[in-house]
Design a protein around this motif. Structure first.
Motif, PDB file in Angstrom:
ATOM      1  N   THR A  16       0.979  -1.053   0.064  1.00  0.00           N
ATOM      2  CA  THR A  16      -0.045   0.000  -0.078  1.00  0.00           C
ATOM      3  C   THR A  16       1.027   1.127  -0.141  1.00  0.00           C
ATOM      4  N   LEU A  17       0.395   2.587  -0.156  1.00  0.00           N
ATOM      5  CA  LEU A  17       1.166   3.652  -0.827  1.00  0.00           C
ATOM      6  C   LEU A  17       1.095   4.629   0.367  1.00  0.00           C
ATOM      7  N   GLY A  18       0.626   4.234   1.452  1.00  0.00           N
ATOM      8  CA  GLY A  18       0.728   5.417   2.651  1.00  0.00           C
ATOM      9  C   GLY A  18      -0.669   5.750   2.635  1.00  0.00           C
ATOM     10  N   ARG A  19      -1.080   6.477   3.897  1.00  0.00           N
ATOM     11  CA  ARG A  19      -2.553   6.885   3.958  1.00  0.00           C
ATOM     12  C   ARG A  19      -2.745   8.080   3.186  1.00  0.00           C
ATOM     13  N   GLY A  20      -3.867   8.182   2.440  1.00  0.00           N
ATOM     14  CA  GLY A  20      -4.261   8.857   1.497  1.00  0.00           C
ATOM     15  C   GLY A  20      -3.728   8.584   0.030  1.00  0.00           C
ATOM     16  N   GLY A  21      -3.360   7.319  -0.018  1.00  0.00           N
ATOM     17  CA  GLY A  21      -2.551   6.928  -1.135  1.00  0.00           C
ATOM     18  C   GLY A  21      -3.342   6.847  -2.600  1.00  0.00           C
ATOM     19  N   SER A  22      -4.590   6.878  -2.608  1.00  0.00           N
ATOM     20  CA  SER A  22      -5.406   6.652  -3.462  1.00  0.00           C
ATOM     21  C   SER A  22      -5.391   8.005  -4.509  1.00  0.00           C
ATOM     22  N   ASP A  23      -5.327   9.047  -3.841  1.00  0.00           N
ATOM     23  CA  ASP A  23      -4.834  10.183  -4.656  1.00  0.00           C
ATOM     24  C   ASP A  23      -3.481   9.736  -5.880  1.00  0.00           C
ATOM     25  N   THR A  24      -2.379   9.270  -5.152  1.00  0.00           N
ATOM     26  CA  THR A  24      -1.187   8.833  -5.934  1.00  0.00           C
ATOM     27  C   THR A  24      -1.739   7.871  -7.085  1.00  0.00           C
ATOM     28  N   SER A  25      -2.610   6.896  -6.473  1.00  0.00           N
ATOM     29  CA  SER A  25      -2.968   5.863  -7.547  1.00  0.00           C
ATOM     30  C   SER A  25      -3.499   6.475  -8.881  1.00  0.00           C
ATOM     31  N   ALA A  26      -4.441   7.443  -8.586  1.00  0.00           N
ATOM     32  CA  ALA A  26      -5.213   7.936  -9.570  1.00  0.00           C
ATOM     33  C   ALA A  26      -4.400   8.968 -10.569  1.00  0.00           C
ATOM     34  N   VAL A  27      -3.591   9.646 -10.025  1.00  0.00           N
ATOM     35  CA  VAL A  27      -2.753  10.523 -10.693  1.00  0.00           C
ATOM     36  C   VAL A  27      -1.623   9.712 -11.491  1.00  0.00           C
ATOM     37  N   ALA A  28      -1.139   8.537 -10.889  1.00  0.00           N
ATOM     38  CA  ALA A  28      -0.093   7.883 -11.560  1.00  0.00           C
ATOM     39  C   ALA A  28      -0.882   6.888 -12.562  1.00  0.00           C
ATOM     40  N   VAL A  29      -1.875   6.546 -12.588  1.00  0.00           N
ATOM     41  CA  VAL A  29      -2.882   5.862 -13.637  1.00  0.00           C
ATOM     42  C   VAL A  29      -2.999   6.853 -14.489  1.00  0.00           C
ATOM     43  N   ALA A  30      -3.488   8.224 -14.282  1.00  0.00           N
ATOM     44  CA  ALA A  30      -3.751   9.367 -15.254  1.00  0.00           C
ATOM     45  C   ALA A  30      -2.372   9.384 -16.012  1.00  0.00           C
ATOM     46  N   ALA A  31      -1.450   9.463 -15.393  1.00  0.00           N
ATOM     47  CA  ALA A  31       0.054   9.635 -16.276  1.00  0.00           C
ATOM     48  C   ALA A  31       0.254   8.445 -16.982  1.00  0.00           C
ATOM     49  N   ALA A  32       0.030   7.247 -16.358  1.00  0.00           N
ATOM     50  CA  ALA A  32       0.376   6.126 -17.370  1.00  0.00           C
ATOM     51  C   ALA A  32      -0.542   6.068 -18.646  1.00  0.00           C
ATOM     52  N   LEU A  33      -1.697   6.382 -18.493  1.00  0.00           N
ATOM     53  CA  LEU A  33      -2.664   6.515 -19.663  1.00  0.00           C
ATOM     54  C   LEU A  33      -2.692   7.596 -20.553  1.00  0.00           C
ATOM     55  N   LYS A  34      -1.786   8.819 -20.069  1.00  0.00           N
ATOM     56  CA  LYS A  34      -1.709   9.996 -20.882  1.00  0.00           C
ATOM     57  C   LYS A  34      -3.190  10.408 -20.798  1.00  0.00           C
ATOM     58  N   ALA A  35      -3.811  10.311 -19.535  1.00  0.00           N
ATOM     59  CA  ALA A  35      -5.287  11.022 -19.777  1.00  0.00           C
ATOM     60  C   ALA A  35      -5.402  12.416 -19.919  1.00  0.00           C
ATOM     61  N   ASN A  36      -6.460  12.765 -20.376  1.00  0.00           N
ATOM     62  CA  ASN A  36      -6.628  14.154 -20.573  1.00  0.00           C
ATOM     63  C   ASN A  36      -6.775  14.947 -19.260  1.00  0.00           C
ATOM     64  N   GLU A  37      -7.459  14.303 -18.182  1.00  0.00           N
ATOM     65  CA  GLU A  37      -7.731  15.033 -16.920  1.00  0.00           C
ATOM     66  C   GLU A  37      -7.752  14.031 -16.060  1.00  0.00           C
ATOM     67  N   CYS A  38      -7.156  14.473 -14.703  1.00  0.00           N
ATOM     68  CA  CYS A  38      -7.540  13.556 -13.417  1.00  0.00           C
ATOM     69  C   CYS A  38      -8.292  14.300 -12.676  1.00  0.00           C
ATOM     70  N   LEU A  39      -9.706  13.767 -12.210  1.00  0.00           N
ATOM     71  CA  LEU A  39     -10.452  14.711 -11.363  1.00  0.00           C
ATOM     72  C   LEU A  39     -10.492  13.896  -9.805  1.00  0.00           C
TER      73      LEU A  39
END
Ligand code: ADP
Ligand code: ASP
Ligand code: MG
Length: 426
Positions: A151-174
């Motif tokens: 696990t990525l540390g408390r509050g780590g879902s924010d990091t999962s989301a942004v990292a996934v957005a970066a990997a997928l070259k998403a247009n935006e992460c909300l």
């Protein structure tokens, strides 16, 4: 058509009714023609509940074995909420599939309970998106090289989301949460806090690292490194509000500084009561002491924050620093055990009833006297400053925990951040 990543925090996923609302909101975005990836947190309270169970069964032991099991345990919270969201989306008539971190996979190092993401394989997710599916990926977790869940540390879902957005070259992460954006300070502590329309990436980075838990620091680091467009907004607006209105609400994290931002000397105030102060007293003042003390602490994988070394008197000095409260006892024991005898120091004392209050603003670069204005404001309130640390765009002070709210409110007022009848959110 855009590729959008949504992240929903624990409160937003807090009940089956809320999960159904999240599904309706995601369905709205999908129906508007966007490819959707959703990263949920565990339902509110679940991670705390699970971690408390572990402590009830047996207290933490040094070494990796206990941490590995904590991650095995805590990761189930996100696995449950992700599956529930997939079921809710299917009920909305969408083709939805959920994946645990290891199924993507999201590869991390093996620093259990605070692992770092190393890589994300986007093949499976892309194939699903291309097939028209909504993909749900558990927040907070990954897998290490040995196949262990991390696990990525408390509050780590924010990091999962942004990292996934970066990997997928998403247009935006909300990032959908229980407040409607990033405020000048925590609106639960200072009701006069104002929502910021935009905040620069650098300021957000400092605010997050100084304790504003609205975004986990590593998520901001990822956003900066991979230039992920990032917005923080409320999950409590009616799910069927106009999509364009929703897409422009909240707070945008910007990468360019604009003229408006330059005007505010201080943009926000962060605070953190998670630290404790450790002082090594009567240390012989000779080269190498900082290394001997902090080297031993670093070797034990303990992060050090603010550091001060006092002027020496009769060849002896006091050396103080702060660590996370969870590491406090471990640090004191470590120093008492080995380091103090080796150094010939007099003693180690600690204080866990401290907090750190920080003012943050890119305007501090171009204005002098901001720190002294902060110190005067605190002194007018009779608050004693124990430690100070500064960077180009922030000044932090360590003070007695009991004055935290008073300090934050006074500074919020001092730097004209209070919401008044004639101020509008920037
Ligand atoms: P989530 O479960 O959605 O991840 P968190 O509790 O982690 O939500 O983060 C949101 C909380 O962050 C808010 O409820 C608020 O109390 C707190 N917070 C701290 N500083 C700020 C700030 N500057 N602006 C907005 N919220 C803040
Ligand atoms: N569920 C995890 C936590 O409570 C991760 C998160 O919510 O971001 O810390
Ligand atoms: Mg959070």
């Amino acid at each position: 058509m855009a590729l959008i990543v949504h992240k929903y925090g624990g409160t937003s996923m807090g009940s089956t009714e809320r999960i159904r609302n999240v599904a309706r909101r995601v369905a709205k975005w999908h129906k508007a023609g966007h490819q959707m990836v959703v990263v949920p947190s565990a339902m509110s309270g679940e991670t705390n509940r699970l971690l408390a169970l572990a402590k009830e069964v047996a207290p933490e032991k040094p070494g990796k074995a206990y941490g590995r099991e904590l991650d095995m345990l805590a990761s189930t919270g996100e696995q449950a909420s992700s599956a529930l969201l997939a079921i809710a989306l299917q009920a909305e008539g969408l083709d939805a599939v959920s994946y645990a971190g290891w199924q993507v996979p999201i590869k991390t190092n093996d620093a259990y309970t605070k692992a770092r993401i190393e890589s994300i394989d986007d093949a499976r997710v892309r194939a699903d998106l291309d097939a028209g599916k909504v993909v749900i990926i558990t927040g907070f977790q990954g897998i290490d090289d040995g196949g262990n869940i991390t696990t990525l540390g408390r509050g780590g879902s924010d990091t999962s989301a942004v990292a996934v957005a970066a990997a997928l070259k998403a247009n935006e992460c909300l990032i959908y949460t229980d407040v409607d954006g990033v405020y000048t300070t925590d609106p639960r502590v200072v009701p006069e806090a104002r929502r910021l329309e935009r905040v620069s990436f650098e300021e957000m980075l400092e605010m997050a690292s100084m304790g504003s838990k609205v975004l986990q620091i590593r998520s901001v680091e990822f956003a900066g490194k991979y230039k992920v467009p990032l917005r923080v907004l409320s999950s409590f607006t009616p799910w069927d509000i106009d999509l364009n209105e929703e897409a422009t609400s909240g707070t945008l994290i910007t990468f360019e500084e604009d003229a408006d931002m330059e005007r505010a000397v201080v943009s926000g105030i962060a605070f953190n009561r998670d630290e404790a102060k450790v002082s090594v007293l009567g240390v012989p003042d000779k080269p190498g002491i900082a290394y001997q003390i902090l080297g031993a602490v670093a070797e034990a994988n303990i992060e050090v924050d603010v550091i001060i070394q006092n002027l020496s008197k009769d060849g002896k000095t006091d050396f103080s620093f702060t660590v996370h409260r969870n590491d406090f006892q471990k640090t004191v024991d470590l120093l008492k055990g080995k380091v103090v005898p080796a150094l010939g120091a007099a003693d180690v004392v600690g204080d866990s009833r401290i907090c750190k209050v920080s003012i943050v603003g890119i305007g501090m670069r171009s204005h002098v006297g901001v720190a002294s204005r902060m110190f005067k404001c605190l002194s007018d309130e009779g608050i004693n400053i124990q430690m100070i640390s500064t960077s180009e765009i922030k000044t932090s002070v360590v003070i007695d925990e009991k004055y935290m709210e008073l300090a934050v409110r006074a500074l919020h007022r001092e730097f004209d951040l209070d919401q008044t009848a004639d101020t509008i959110a920037r």
